[in-house]
Write a protein that holds these residues in place. Structure first.
Motif, mmCIF file in Angstrom:
data_model
loop_
_atom_site.group_PDB
_atom_site.id
_atom_site.type_symbol
_atom_site.label_atom_id
_atom_site.label_comp_id
_atom_site.label_asym_id
_atom_site.label_seq_id
_atom_site.Cartn_x
_atom_site.Cartn_y
_atom_site.Cartn_z
ATOM 1 N N UNK A 148 9.561 4.873 10.510
ATOM 2 C CA UNK A 148 8.305 4.183 10.222
ATOM 3 C C UNK A 148 7.577 5.049 9.207
ATOM 4 N N UNK A 149 7.569 4.620 7.953
ATOM 5 C CA UNK A 149 6.982 5.418 6.877
ATOM 6 C C UNK A 149 5.539 5.048 6.624
ATOM 7 N N UNK A 150 4.621 5.996 6.831
ATOM 8 C CA UNK A 150 3.212 5.819 6.514
ATOM 9 C C UNK A 150 3.013 6.293 5.075
ATOM 10 N N UNK A 151 2.567 5.374 4.193
ATOM 11 C CA UNK A 151 2.566 5.655 2.759
ATOM 12 C C UNK A 151 1.178 5.426 2.166
ATOM 13 N N UNK A 152 0.412 6.507 2.093
ATOM 14 C CA UNK A 152 -0.912 6.414 1.503
ATOM 15 C C UNK A 152 -0.801 6.096 0.020
ATOM 16 N N UNK A 188 7.013 9.105 9.517
ATOM 17 C CA UNK A 188 6.870 10.062 8.429
ATOM 18 C C UNK A 188 5.641 9.745 7.588
ATOM 19 N N UNK A 189 5.078 10.790 6.999
ATOM 20 C CA UNK A 189 3.871 10.662 6.184
ATOM 21 C C UNK A 189 4.150 11.237 4.802
ATOM 22 N N UNK A 190 3.938 10.414 3.788
ATOM 23 C CA UNK A 190 4.158 10.885 2.428
ATOM 24 C C UNK A 190 3.225 12.052 2.110
ATOM 25 N N UNK A 191 3.643 12.903 1.170
ATOM 26 C CA UNK A 191 2.877 14.077 0.769
ATOM 27 C C UNK A 191 2.682 14.078 -0.741
ATOM 28 N N UNK A 192 2.096 15.135 -1.270
ATOM 29 C CA UNK A 192 1.802 15.177 -2.703
ATOM 30 C C UNK A 192 3.068 15.017 -3.542
ATOM 31 N N UNK A 193 4.136 15.719 -3.169
ATOM 32 C CA UNK A 193 5.369 15.661 -3.954
ATOM 33 C C UNK A 193 6.018 14.284 -3.883
ATOM 34 N N UNK A 194 6.060 13.686 -2.683
ATOM 35 C CA UNK A 194 6.709 12.378 -2.561
ATOM 36 C C UNK A 194 5.909 11.290 -3.287
ATOM 37 N N UNK A 218 10.276 9.807 19.848
ATOM 38 C CA UNK A 218 9.407 9.551 18.698
ATOM 39 C C UNK A 218 8.956 10.892 18.152
ATOM 40 N N UNK A 219 9.188 11.101 16.847
ATOM 41 C CA UNK A 219 8.802 12.347 16.201
ATOM 42 C C UNK A 219 7.963 12.042 14.969
ATOM 43 N N UNK A 220 6.704 12.485 14.973
ATOM 44 C CA UNK A 220 5.831 12.391 13.801
ATOM 45 C C UNK A 220 6.137 13.580 12.899
ATOM 46 N N UNK A 221 6.419 13.315 11.613
ATOM 47 C CA UNK A 221 6.852 14.370 10.698
ATOM 48 C C UNK A 221 6.025 14.323 9.417
ATOM 49 N N UNK A 222 5.582 15.501 8.953
ATOM 50 C CA UNK A 222 4.860 15.566 7.688
ATOM 51 C C UNK A 222 4.824 16.980 7.163
ATOM 52 N N UNK A 223 4.615 17.099 5.853
ATOM 53 C CA UNK A 223 4.499 18.409 5.204
ATOM 54 C C UNK A 223 3.210 18.450 4.411
ATOM 55 N N UNK A 273 10.243 3.907 -1.127
ATOM 56 C CA UNK A 273 11.069 4.395 -0.033
ATOM 57 C C UNK A 273 10.272 5.411 0.777
ATOM 58 N N UNK A 274 10.257 5.314 2.102
ATOM 59 C CA UNK A 274 9.511 6.284 2.906
ATOM 60 C C UNK A 274 10.050 7.702 2.724
ATOM 61 N N UNK A 275 9.176 8.662 2.898
ATOM 62 C CA UNK A 275 9.600 10.062 2.885
ATOM 63 C C UNK A 275 10.604 10.292 4.017
#
Length: 573
Positions: A81-85, A49-55, A115-120, A66-68
């Motif tokens: 697996x949380x990718x957190x910019x 998962x990839x964090x976004x503006x809201x998270x 494996x699923x890559x997820x982002x908004x 906490x990962x998105x």
């Protein structure tokens, strides 16, 4: 994966010094310079998962964060697996890609079956950029951007701060459209009524990716899905099977209970004018869900319809008598339609097929002494004769004089459609297309009502010379600016697709307005189902080069586009 299956509370979080060390751990937090990674392993299905503006806005000041989607992953017993910019930078540093590559190199992803890559939005951009780095991984992107580079996506102006602040020039992972072809499968969800999201989606096409349209959900589409209770079902389906089944759509029926979706839906219904279906929708939303805005929209819709009727009566602009009481289907069957033709087989055949497919039965092709052999064969075919009739003009009159010939027919006095053949017409058109064109012409008092022409740079070469030395962008931009109502613009129309809207109280015929088409009062409709594409402006059109060459070689000054192209080519030599 020795600890898979243990509750998260029984796992000890480790802080490795390197990702090569982290690759063998079941629970870790790796601190990066620009991007942290948090992992909790539970099963052989992994969400990246990839964090976004809201998270990012919802994070506490100090980490670890906490990962998105962490709670949803836990509820599904999925690994995460949380990718957190660290910043709202759209992951535009070299670090995230290198981190994923390092984990891949050291076998981290090998232990997972799914494996699923997820982002908004921002995270959706990153998921699409990086999912192809892991063989077999799929992607789930909600309302993603393809890039914030304004040369590549000039339509994207919603995020001025990250556009200025971060690197949108370095080529690596600059444009997600360059990387979606490497992804093994996945889905992109977006609202087609959000212009920027729809244009990004057009750029993000790949054979392995399916695009899913959720109208009236806005850019925050994922929240509508979550409010319907469908998000966990969606993630589970796509992570485990990669397919979207009917269970998701059954749960999405609950979107009426989302006030944001309901408000956007009712506003769109009201924008199409007062009618029994629109009123019924407002009543249902008000009675079932108690939305106060549903009652307000209904009142405004009725008031606007009454005002329009009164204004029309004051202007003396009733509709032509012959359409009174007819359905859209009956109008399409009866209204005269004329297509100008000269040496363009592919364009003309596609246009004739479009009219036939959508129920237009009174179709006439005005041919200007074409000499292209394959076009002559088409005119002799049963396929053509079953859909249209041919009028062979005595000379190559050009489109405007052909239009004048068509308008001499008395049957056109009640309204008619005229078009050049070189358009990709709306697919599909609005279901009440002609009815609404008549209505808008009468309501705004315009004789010609045309379709807007797309200037989407993802599909249109807006820098192509189209008239004298002026480009498509220079010529067409102004036609999208002077709105008479939402999505309807005061804009000249020539012989491109238009409907002639006469007044029952006016004795003038179409030709009485003169031959200077640009001076006849006109509007263009730029709403969904009314936008056409001028095919010669496409970046790449599927047309036989020999046919195109024959047309260019045999066309004179009647085509301003061909004249401009020939001049541009001569000037470049």
């Amino acid at each position: 994966m020795t600890k898979v299956g243990l509750p998260s509370s029984m796992m000890e979080t480790e802080y490795p010094n390197s990702l090569s060390e982290a690759a063998s751990l079941d629970r870790f937090i790796f601190k990066g310079k620009h991007c942290d990674i948090t992992a909790v392993l539970r099963s052989d299905t992994l969400l990246v998962t990839f964090d976004n503006l809201a998270s990012i806005d919802e994070r506490p000041t100090d980490g670890p964060w906490k990962p998105w989607l962490a709670d949803r992953a836990q509820a599904l017993d999925f690994s995460i697996l949380g990718m957190q910019s660290h910043q709202k930078d759209w992951y535009r540093t070299p670090e995230p890609a290198e981190q994923i590559k390092t984990l891949q190199k050291h076998g981290f992803f090998d232990q997972f079956r799914n494996i699923l890559f997820v982002g908004a939005s921002m995270g959706g951009f990153a998921a699409l950029c990086f999912a192809g780095l892991v063989p077999g991984a799929r992607v789930l992107a909600f309302s993603p951007q393809s890039t914030l580079n304004r040369k590549i996506a000039p339509f994207e102006r919603r995020y001025p701060w990250p556009h200025r602040k971060f690197d949108w020039e370095t080529p690596a992972y600059l444009d997600a459209a360059d990387h979606v072809g490497a992804i093994d499968g996945g889905h992109i969800f977006y609202d087609p009524r959000v212009r920027e999201d729809a244009l990004h989606a057009q750029r993000l096409q790949a054979p392995a990716l399916q695009q899913v349209r959720i109208p009236f959900a806005d850019h925050t589409l994922i929240r509508t899905i979550a409010k319907c209770g469908a998000l966990e079902q969606l993630i589970k389906q796509l992570a485990e099977t990669g397919t979207l089944d009917t269970a998701f759509w059954r749960e999405m029926r609950a979107r009426r209970a989302d006030p944001l979706w309901a408000k956007l839906f009712l506003r769109a219904a009201a924008a199409r004018g007062d009618g029994p279906l629109a009123r019924r929708a407002c009543d249902m939303m008000s009675d079932t869900y108690g939305y106060p805005f549903a009652r307000r929209i209904r009142k405004r819709m009725i008031a606007a319809a009454r005002a329009e009727a009164a204004e029309r009566q004051d202007r003396g602009n009733p509709a032509p008598p012959w359409i009174d009481g007819l359905s859209e289907t009956e109008i399409r069957q009866r209204i005269p339609v004329f297509v100008n033709s000269y040496n363009q087989l592919t364009y003309l055949r596609d246009t004739v097929n479009w009219f036939a497919k959508h129920g237009f039965e009174n179709l006439c092709v005005l041919d200007n002494q074409s000499t292209f052999p394959d076009l002559q064969k088409y005119f002799d075919s049963e396929d053509f004769k079953s859909k249209a009739r041919l009028v062979a003009l005595d000379d190559n009159l050009g489109p405007r004089r052909s239009l004048a010939v068509a308008a001499e027919d008395p049957t056109t006095d009640g309204g008619f459609i005229f078009t050049d053949p070189d358009l990709a017409l709306p697919g599909p058109p609005a279901p009440d297309m002609v009815t609404r064109m008549f209505e808008m012409g009468l309501r705004h008092d315009y004789v010609k009502v045309g379709l807007a022409l797309s200037i989407d740079p993802a599909i249109i070469d807006i820098d192509r010379v189209t008239y004298n030395t002026r480009t498509v962008q220079q010529v067409e931009n102004k036609y999208w600016k002077n709105a008479v109502e939402a999505g309807v613009f005061k804009a000249t129309t020539d012989t491109t697709f238009f409907l002639y809207v006469p007044r029952a109280s006016d004795n003038r015929r179409f030709n009485d307005y003169g031959t200077r088409q640009a001076r006849i009062p006109s509007i263009r409709i730029g709403q969904e189902g009314f936008i056409a594409i001028h095919r010669p402006w496409l970046h790449k059109d599927q047309i036989d080069p020999a046919e195109e060459r024959f047309y260019f070689d045999n066309t004179d000054g009647h085509s301003t586009f061909v004249v401009a192209q020939k001049a541009a080519r001569a000037g470049s030599k």
